[in-house]
Design a protein around this motif. Structure first.
Motif, PDB file in Angstrom:
ATOM      1  N   HIS A   9       0.813  -1.216   0.000  1.00 30.55           N
ATOM      2  CA  HIS A   9       0.000   0.000   0.000  1.00 30.55           C
ATOM      3  C   HIS A   9       0.847   1.268   0.000  1.00 30.55           C
ATOM      4  O   HIS A   9       0.483   2.258  -0.643  1.00 30.55           O
ATOM      5  CB  HIS A   9      -0.929   0.003   1.218  1.00 30.55           C
ATOM      6  N   LYS A  13      -0.370   3.599  -3.207  1.00 31.11           N
ATOM      7  CA  LYS A  13      -1.146   4.825  -3.011  1.00 31.11           C
ATOM      8  C   LYS A  13      -0.685   5.957  -3.928  1.00 31.11           C
ATOM      9  O   LYS A  13      -1.397   6.937  -4.121  1.00 31.11           O
ATOM     10  CB  LYS A  13      -1.102   5.265  -1.554  1.00 31.11           C
ATOM     11  N   ASP A 170      -2.879   6.484   4.445  1.00 32.49           N
ATOM     12  CA  ASP A 170      -3.184   6.779   3.049  1.00 32.49           C
ATOM     13  C   ASP A 170      -2.575   8.075   2.541  1.00 32.49           C
ATOM     14  O   ASP A 170      -2.631   8.363   1.346  1.00 32.49           O
ATOM     15  CB  ASP A 170      -4.705   6.848   2.846  1.00 32.49           C
TER      16      ASP A 170
END
Length: 311
Positions: A9, A13, A170
């Protein structure tokens, strides 16, 4: 981006379609290639294992005043809650701007409306406290659109961004130059610029028409107690805080919608005072040993929150 092995991730992202990032060297689009952002001219920017990208080139652009210790002390001050009222005001203004973004964006030509989720940039993010709080705020609201907001934060200090990126999440963290923001034109809904230098020409370039700038600057009573202590010691003349230059700079590129002042005074013990004095620019080039600190037991944090719109 090549298919095959799943991408973790912290790297994935940074993958955007259409391309969001632009090369700071040639301004071509940057796309994700394995664990790097790369343009058509093969300029390559590796994504660190912590999940941030440095888009700076050349020598060290960082001031010696803003070292790792500075940002660690700043983090301690934020954790103590001294800036909570400023953080709330910042998050409120950003959230309000995002609430109107879909309606405003729907009026744009299709070519200018090519991304789905709202997008917020923290320009001059430091160790990332404001963006982390915004991330938590947006994750808690019922709106699915706001839950999926793209969050991007950058600072010219690699040390600060390395601290900010700890713990995952994130947010897309960048080390980047305010004078050459590595984002494509008209790609951002809102910019937060908090107690940090600004580049209004670049802000206007990356904001979509109708996009919002939330600019936060010191109010007239900001750190008044410490400033008085410095003046009393004869180390600096008293200067009145004025935001006239800031307002003129913003007005040359955008339309100011409103300004709100927030202020709170916090009691400080010796440890918190030491942390604060180690992270405030008010203390730059001041000999702490020359100050009489025995009666300095509270600090006022005052800020003006300026909201402006890109035309």
């Amino acid at each position: 981006m090549e298919s095959g092995t799943p991408v973790r991730h912290g790297i994935a992202k940074f993958n955007h379609d259409p391309a969001l990032y632009r090369c700071p060297l040639c301004h071509e689009a940057l796309t994700l290639d394995r664990s790097s952002l790369r343009c058509a001219n093969r300029h390559t920017f590796d994504i660190s294992s912590k999940g941030f990208v440095s888009m700076l080139r050349g020598g060290n652009n960082e001031s010696d005043l803003y070292d790792r210790s500075f940002f660690e002390h700043r983090s301690a001050v934020f954790s103590a809650g001294m800036y909570d009222h400023v953080i709330r005001a910042c998050c409120d203004s950003v959230e309000n701007s995002l609430a109107t973004a879909p309606q405003t964006r729907s009026l744009l030509p299709e070519s200018a409306n090519s991304f789905d989720a709202p997008r917020v940039v923290d320009a001059g993010c430091g160790e990332g406290h404001y963006m982390r709080r915004l991330e938590a705020r947006l994750a808690s609201v019922p709106s699915q659109t706001l839950n999926s907001t793209d969050l991007i934060a950058f600072d010219i200090s690699r040390e600060a961004v390395a601290l900010a990126s700890r713990g995952g999440g994130d947010v897309e963290w960048l080390a980047a130059d305010l004078a050459n923001i590595p984002l494509r034109d008209g790609s951002v809904d809102c910019i937060a610029n908090v107690f940090s230098p600004a580049n209004y020409a670049e802000f206007t370039r990356i904001l979509r028409p109708g996009g919002t700038l939330v600019k936060i600057v010191p109010g007239p009573h900001h750190v008044a107690e410490l400033r008085k202590t410095i003046v009393d010691a004869g180390l600096r003349k008293e200067l009145r805080y004025s935001n006239d230059d800031v307002l003129q700079g913003i007005s040359a590129h955008m339309r100011i919608l409103n300004t709100t002042r927030v202020s709170a005074t916090t009691a400080v013990d010796d440890a918190l005072l030491r942390d604060f004095m180690a992270m405030t620019p008010v203390m730059f080039h001041i000999d702490q040993q020359a100050l009489e600190l025995s009666e300095l037991d509270r600090i006022t944090i005052e800020a003006d929150v300026i909201v402006a719109i890109a035309m």
